[in-house]
Design an enzyme around this catalytic site. Structure first.
Site, PDB file in Angstrom:
ATOM      1  N   TYR A 108       0.848  -1.194   0.000  1.00  0.00           N
ATOM      2  CA  TYR A 108       0.000   0.000   0.000  1.00  0.00           C
ATOM      3  C   TYR A 108       0.884   1.245   0.000  1.00  0.00           C
ATOM      4  O   TYR A 108       0.605   2.212  -0.705  1.00  0.00           O
ATOM      5  CB  TYR A 108      -0.923   0.019   1.224  1.00  0.00           C
ATOM      6  CG  TYR A 108      -1.894  -1.138   1.272  1.00  0.00           C
ATOM      7  CD1 TYR A 108      -2.919  -1.259   0.335  1.00  0.00           C
ATOM      8  CD2 TYR A 108      -1.807  -2.109   2.258  1.00  0.00           C
ATOM      9  CE1 TYR A 108      -3.811  -2.320   0.378  1.00  0.00           C
ATOM     10  CE2 TYR A 108      -2.697  -3.174   2.311  1.00  0.00           C
ATOM     11  CZ  TYR A 108      -3.696  -3.270   1.368  1.00  0.00           C
ATOM     12  OH  TYR A 108      -4.577  -4.321   1.412  1.00  0.00           O
ATOM     13  N   ASN A 131     -12.639  -0.872  -5.168  1.00  0.00           N
ATOM     14  CA  ASN A 131     -12.365  -1.217  -6.561  1.00  0.00           C
ATOM     15  C   ASN A 131     -13.585  -1.876  -7.206  1.00  0.00           C
ATOM     16  O   ASN A 131     -13.966  -2.971  -6.822  1.00  0.00           O
ATOM     17  CB  ASN A 131     -11.152  -2.162  -6.610  1.00  0.00           C
ATOM     18  CG  ASN A 131     -10.826  -2.650  -7.999  1.00  0.00           C
ATOM     19  OD1 ASN A 131     -11.391  -2.204  -8.992  1.00  0.00           O
ATOM     20  ND2 ASN A 131      -9.906  -3.594  -8.066  1.00  0.00           N
ATOM     21  N   CYS A 139      -6.308  -5.539  -7.559  1.00  0.00           N
ATOM     22  CA  CYS A 139      -6.102  -5.051  -6.193  1.00  0.00           C
ATOM     23  C   CYS A 139      -5.530  -6.151  -5.290  1.00  0.00           C
ATOM     24  O   CYS A 139      -4.910  -5.856  -4.271  1.00  0.00           O
ATOM     25  CB  CYS A 139      -7.399  -4.488  -5.626  1.00  0.00           C
ATOM     26  SG  CYS A 139      -8.810  -5.592  -5.755  1.00  0.00           S
ATOM     27  N   HIS A 140      -5.705  -7.419  -5.687  1.00  0.00           N
ATOM     28  CA  HIS A 140      -5.154  -8.525  -4.898  1.00  0.00           C
ATOM     29  C   HIS A 140      -3.626  -8.501  -4.895  1.00  0.00           C
ATOM     30  O   HIS A 140      -3.005  -9.119  -4.037  1.00  0.00           O
ATOM     31  CB  HIS A 140      -5.664  -9.880  -5.441  1.00  0.00           C
ATOM     32  CG  HIS A 140      -5.253 -10.153  -6.842  1.00  0.00           C
ATOM     33  ND1 HIS A 140      -5.918  -9.598  -7.938  1.00  0.00           N
ATOM     34  CD2 HIS A 140      -4.243 -10.897  -7.352  1.00  0.00           C
ATOM     35  CE1 HIS A 140      -5.322 -10.010  -9.046  1.00  0.00           C
ATOM     36  NE2 HIS A 140      -4.319 -10.801  -8.720  1.00  0.00           N
ATOM     37  N   GLU A 168      -1.273 -17.205  -9.085  1.00  0.00           N
ATOM     38  CA  GLU A 168      -0.347 -16.393  -9.881  1.00  0.00           C
ATOM     39  C   GLU A 168       1.122 -16.620  -9.506  1.00  0.00           C
ATOM     40  O   GLU A 168       2.004 -16.047 -10.124  1.00  0.00           O
ATOM     41  CB  GLU A 168      -0.670 -14.905  -9.722  1.00  0.00           C
ATOM     42  CG  GLU A 168      -1.987 -14.508 -10.331  1.00  0.00           C
ATOM     43  CD  GLU A 168      -2.224 -13.005 -10.291  1.00  0.00           C
ATOM     44  OE1 GLU A 168      -1.398 -12.257  -9.721  1.00  0.00           O
ATOM     45  OE2 GLU A 168      -3.240 -12.581 -10.848  1.00  0.00           O
TER      46      GLU A 168
END
Length: 191
Positions: A108, A131, A139-140, A168
């Protein structure tokens, strides 16, 4: 009356949805506990949207999201989202998030630095919690300091965030770690 449409579709992590108007996504939805819950949330968020088959850019987005959740490296940042529908601050945050490559993360605080507002890490977290396009605007991929997960406003909360980051194979630090081969939820010190 708005000409809003939605398409609900299955992925390996559950039913997701996309909502669009005039060739641009105005919303995306990560999986709910079941299809009925997903439909109820869509109805609350977009009461005027009608259910439509996925064609064109929507079908392309559905295929990309499914592939991403199947473990393929996909970049969804090119998909059209209605960035002009959010505040200037949120738009800057989402533009930085859109630029985070698959498998990488920022904190952040790093996002706050990149938008020229050091010290605004908490406001960045609030913006990401609002979002409208989770997974398209990834945003993850934004974490709290020290590789901690931070919050996640989608159904399933932090658990779904960890699941997507694990799919991912995201790195949560530039430092190579002893536990890199473990799923994020199993790594020591990740809360």
């Amino acid at each position: 009356m708005a000409n809003q449409h939605f398409h609900l579709f299955e992925t390996t992590i559950g039913a997701c949805a996309l909502v669009w108007e005039d060739g641009c996504f105005i919303g995306a939805q990560l999986p709910e506990r079941d299809e009925a819950a997903a439909r109820k949330r869509l109805e609350r968020r977009f009461p005027e949207a009608d259910e439509t088959e996925a064609e064109g850019f929507v079908a392309e987005a559905v295929a990309g999201i499914r592939a991403l959740f199947d473990g393929e490296k996909r970049d969804l940042s090119y998909l059209p989202v209605a960035l002009d529908s959010v505040s200037a601050f949120n738009r800057k945050v989402y533009e930085v998030a859109l630029a985070i490559p698959h498998g990488e993360t920022l904190t952040y605080g790093e996002v706050a630095q990149r938008i020229g507002e050091p010290g605004a890490a908490r406001a960045v977290g609030v913006a990401l919690g609002q979002n409208p396009w989770p997974i398209i605007v990834p945003c993850h991929r934004v974490l709290a300091a020290g590789g901690k997960t931070g919050g996640f406003s989608a159904e399933g909360g932090v658990e779904i965030k960890l699941r997507i980051l694990t799919i991912e194979k995201a790195r949560t630090s530039a430092e190579p770690g002893l536990f890199d081969a473990l799923p994020l939820a199993a790594r020591p010190g990740r809360h």
